[in-house]
Design a protein around this motif. Structure first.
Motif, PDB file in Angstrom:
ATOM      1  N   HIS A 186      13.465  58.780  56.087  1.00  0.00           N
ATOM      2  CA  HIS A 186      14.850  59.077  55.716  1.00  0.00           C
ATOM      3  C   HIS A 186      14.974  60.532  55.276  1.00  0.00           C
ATOM      4  O   HIS A 186      15.862  61.263  55.721  1.00  0.00           O
ATOM      5  N   GLU A 187      14.073  60.945  54.413  1.00  0.00           N
ATOM      6  CA  GLU A 187      14.111  62.316  53.888  1.00  0.00           C
ATOM      7  C   GLU A 187      13.808  63.324  54.984  1.00  0.00           C
ATOM      8  O   GLU A 187      14.418  64.392  55.064  1.00  0.00           O
ATOM      9  N   PHE A 188      12.845  62.964  55.833  1.00  0.00           N
ATOM     10  CA  PHE A 188      12.471  63.870  56.914  1.00  0.00           C
ATOM     11  C   PHE A 188      13.655  64.157  57.827  1.00  0.00           C
ATOM     12  O   PHE A 188      13.921  65.316  58.185  1.00  0.00           O
ATOM     13  N   TYR A 189      14.391  63.120  58.196  1.00  0.00           N
ATOM     14  CA  TYR A 189      15.493  63.315  59.144  1.00  0.00           C
ATOM     15  C   TYR A 189      16.718  63.964  58.514  1.00  0.00           C
ATOM     16  O   TYR A 189      17.604  64.435  59.236  1.00  0.00           O
ATOM     17  N   LYS A 190      16.770  64.039  57.190  1.00  0.00           N
ATOM     18  CA  LYS A 190      17.878  64.751  56.546  1.00  0.00           C
ATOM     19  C   LYS A 190      17.851  66.233  56.910  1.00  0.00           C
ATOM     20  O   LYS A 190      18.881  66.890  57.008  1.00  0.00           O
ATOM     21  N   ASN A 191      16.629  66.774  57.052  1.00  0.00           N
ATOM     22  CA  ASN A 191      16.473  68.192  57.373  1.00  0.00           C
ATOM     23  C   ASN A 191      15.858  68.391  58.760  1.00  0.00           C
ATOM     24  O   ASN A 191      15.214  69.411  59.022  1.00  0.00           O
ATOM     25  N   PHE A 192      16.086  67.418  59.633  1.00  0.00           N
ATOM     26  CA  PHE A 192      15.468  67.473  60.961  1.00  0.00           C
ATOM     27  C   PHE A 192      16.055  68.614  61.788  1.00  0.00           C
ATOM     28  O   PHE A 192      17.269  68.740  61.924  1.00  0.00           O
ATOM     29  N   ASN A 193      15.172  69.442  62.318  1.00  0.00           N
ATOM     30  CA  ASN A 193      15.565  70.524  63.210  1.00  0.00           C
ATOM     31  C   ASN A 193      14.885  70.270  64.544  1.00  0.00           C
ATOM     32  O   ASN A 193      13.676  70.448  64.667  1.00  0.00           O
ATOM     33  N   ARG A 194      15.664  69.826  65.505  1.00  0.00           N
ATOM     34  CA  ARG A 194      15.076  69.404  66.774  1.00  0.00           C
ATOM     35  C   ARG A 194      14.300  70.536  67.450  1.00  0.00           C
ATOM     36  O   ARG A 194      13.198  70.336  67.960  1.00  0.00           O
ATOM     37  N   TYR A 195      14.883  71.714  67.483  1.00  0.00           N
ATOM     38  CA  TYR A 195      14.214  72.837  68.156  1.00  0.00           C
ATOM     39  C   TYR A 195      12.863  73.125  67.505  1.00  0.00           C
ATOM     40  O   TYR A 195      11.852  73.287  68.191  1.00  0.00           O
ATOM     41  N   ALA A 196      12.854  73.179  66.184  1.00  0.00           N
ATOM     42  CA  ALA A 196      11.607  73.461  65.471  1.00  0.00           C
ATOM     43  C   ALA A 196      10.579  72.357  65.715  1.00  0.00           C
ATOM     44  O   ALA A 196       9.390  72.631  65.875  1.00  0.00           O
ATOM     45  N   PHE A 197      11.044  71.111  65.738  1.00  0.00           N
ATOM     46  CA  PHE A 197      10.150  69.978  65.948  1.00  0.00           C
ATOM     47  C   PHE A 197       9.498  70.051  67.329  1.00  0.00           C
ATOM     48  O   PHE A 197       8.280  69.939  67.468  1.00  0.00           O
ATOM     49  N   VAL A 198      10.324  70.262  68.343  1.00  0.00           N
ATOM     50  CA  VAL A 198       9.817  70.306  69.719  1.00  0.00           C
ATOM     51  C   VAL A 198       8.893  71.499  69.927  1.00  0.00           C
ATOM     52  O   VAL A 198       7.874  71.398  70.614  1.00  0.00           O
ATOM     53  N   HIS A 199       9.239  72.617  69.317  1.00  0.00           N
ATOM     54  CA  HIS A 199       8.460  73.844  69.524  1.00  0.00           C
ATOM     55  C   HIS A 199       7.387  74.057  68.465  1.00  0.00           C
ATOM     56  O   HIS A 199       6.784  75.124  68.386  1.00  0.00           O
ATOM     57  N   ARG A 200       7.152  73.027  67.658  1.00  0.00           N
ATOM     58  CA  ARG A 200       6.056  73.037  66.693  1.00  0.00           C
ATOM     59  C   ARG A 200       6.157  74.204  65.717  1.00  0.00           C
ATOM     60  O   ARG A 200       5.176  74.907  65.453  1.00  0.00           O
ATOM     61  N   LEU A 201       7.347  74.407  65.182  1.00  0.00           N
ATOM     62  CA  LEU A 201       7.564  75.452  64.194  1.00  0.00           C
ATOM     63  C   LEU A 201       7.668  74.831  62.812  1.00  0.00           C
ATOM     64  O   LEU A 201       8.300  73.789  62.640  1.00  0.00           O
ATOM     65  N   ALA A 202       7.068  75.471  61.830  1.00  0.00           N
ATOM     66  CA  ALA A 202       7.227  75.016  60.455  1.00  0.00           C
ATOM     67  C   ALA A 202       8.661  75.275  60.013  1.00  0.00           C
ATOM     68  O   ALA A 202       9.313  76.204  60.488  1.00  0.00           O
ATOM     69  N   THR A 203       9.180  74.418  59.120  1.00  0.00           N
ATOM     70  CA  THR A 203      10.539  74.592  58.631  1.00  0.00           C
ATOM     71  C   THR A 203      10.575  74.522  57.099  1.00  0.00           C
ATOM     72  O   THR A 203       9.732  73.871  56.478  1.00  0.00           O
ATOM     73  N   ILE A 204      11.550  75.176  56.535  1.00  0.00           N
ATOM     74  CA  ILE A 204      11.858  75.045  55.115  1.00  0.00           C
ATOM     75  C   ILE A 204      13.316  74.674  55.018  1.00  0.00           C
ATOM     76  O   ILE A 204      14.193  75.439  55.452  1.00  0.00           O
ATOM     77  N   ASP A 205      13.598  73.467  54.494  1.00  0.00           N
ATOM     78  CA  ASP A 205      14.964  72.935  54.429  1.00  0.00           C
ATOM     79  C   ASP A 205      15.635  72.956  55.801  1.00  0.00           C
ATOM     80  O   ASP A 205      16.830  73.253  55.931  1.00  0.00           O
ATOM     81  N   GLY A 206      14.829  72.643  56.823  1.00  0.00           N
ATOM     82  CA  GLY A 206      15.382  72.549  58.171  1.00  0.00           C
ATOM     83  C   GLY A 206      15.485  73.876  58.898  1.00  0.00           C
ATOM     84  O   GLY A 206      15.907  73.911  60.056  1.00  0.00           O
ATOM     85  N   ILE A 207      15.099  74.981  58.247  1.00  0.00           N
ATOM     86  CA  ILE A 207      15.203  76.296  58.873  1.00  0.00           C
ATOM     87  C   ILE A 207      13.834  76.673  59.452  1.00  0.00           C
ATOM     88  O   ILE A 207      12.830  76.696  58.725  1.00  0.00           O
ATOM     89  N   PRO A 208      13.761  76.938  60.783  1.00  0.00           N
ATOM     90  CA  PRO A 208      12.476  77.265  61.400  1.00  0.00           C
ATOM     91  C   PRO A 208      11.877  78.539  60.814  1.00  0.00           C
ATOM     92  O   PRO A 208      12.577  79.503  60.548  1.00  0.00           O
ATOM     93  N   GLN A 209      10.550  78.500  60.623  1.00  0.00           N
ATOM     94  CA  GLN A 209       9.829  79.658  60.138  1.00  0.00           C
ATOM     95  C   GLN A 209       8.927  80.158  61.265  1.00  0.00           C
ATOM     96  O   GLN A 209       8.006  79.454  61.682  1.00  0.00           O
ATOM     97  N   GLN A 210       9.181  81.323  61.759  1.00  0.00           N
ATOM     98  CA  GLN A 210       8.414  81.848  62.877  1.00  0.00           C
ATOM     99  C   GLN A 210       7.016  82.280  62.408  1.00  0.00           C
ATOM    100  O   GLN A 210       6.860  82.743  61.305  1.00  0.00           O
TER     101      GLN A 210
END
Length: 210
Positions: A186-210
């Motif tokens: 539940h918590e994970f999908y609150k901040n789910f970022n599809r692009y980051a997930f698919v492209h294996r990018l780390a995120t902070i509050d759903g924001i991709p970190q390059q």
């Protein structure tokens, strides 16, 4: 044996894979050590100074040493992905899928790889196959938390987080005993970022970190 695998569903997926691997018996220590040396390289640094070529070589040596152990295959796909050797990565995903009889979680990973290769047509075909495999296995094992987690994951990727959460709530309502294991989603999908997930990018509050 050390897994190095970049996915938010890593715990669910590797629990399932471990269950498959454990039935194969004990793997030779020297082969496991080769895999572990490769894993150590991948986890030794996050500053881009890792020797990926050496890690790839260790994983391949481990596979030659013991071709029945799925762990180095999975780790190898991560190293190849880091090197952007996607075509070679596909080859090893195909080997993994043969070993796991089309494990739906591994199909999901292959689908995301096709997306990273900008091949959305192939990705969608693989996602469809992953859904079919997942649902077919759930008929036989409806309370399998691994499969339920993968099904929810697939819905998040292909339909959206609202449908994923709806599926999760439905499954937890039917199988409340799985709540301690899956409610974190539940918590994970609150901040789910599809692009980051698919492209294996780390995120902070759903924001991709390059």
């Amino acid at each position: 044996m050390r897994y190095i695998f970049k996915s938010a569903s890593i715990i669910i997926l590797l629990t399932a894979i471990n269950s498959c691997s454990n039935g194969q018996g004990t793997h030779p220590k020297e082969c496991i050590e080769l895999n572990n040396k490769g894993s150590d390289i991948l986890t030794s640094s996050t500053d881009g100074k890792r020797d990926l070529d050496k890690a790839v070589d260790f994983f391949k040596q481990s596979i030659v040493c013991d071709s029945t152990n799925i762990t180095p295959y999975i780790n190898l796909t991560t190293a190849l992905d880091d090197k952007h050797l996607f075509k070679e990565e596909i080859i090893f995903y195909n080997k993994i899928l043969k070993m796991t009889k089309n494990d739906p979680g591994m199909l999901e990973q292959k689908g995301m790889l096709f997306e990273r290769m900008n091949d959305s047509v192939s990705a969608n075909k693989i996602y469809s196959l992953a859904f079919s495999e997942c649902k077919e296995r759930l008929v036989q094992n409806p309370a399998d938390g691994n499969l339920i987690g993968i099904l929810v994951d697939l819905k998040a990727i292909t339909i959206g987080t609202d449908e994923a959460i709806k599926e999760l709530d439905k499954q937890l309502n039917v199988h409340p005993e799985l709540s301690p294991r899956l409610s974190y989603l539940h918590e994970f999908y609150k901040n789910f970022n599809r692009y980051a997930f698919v492209h294996r990018l780390a995120t902070i509050d759903g924001i991709p970190q390059q």
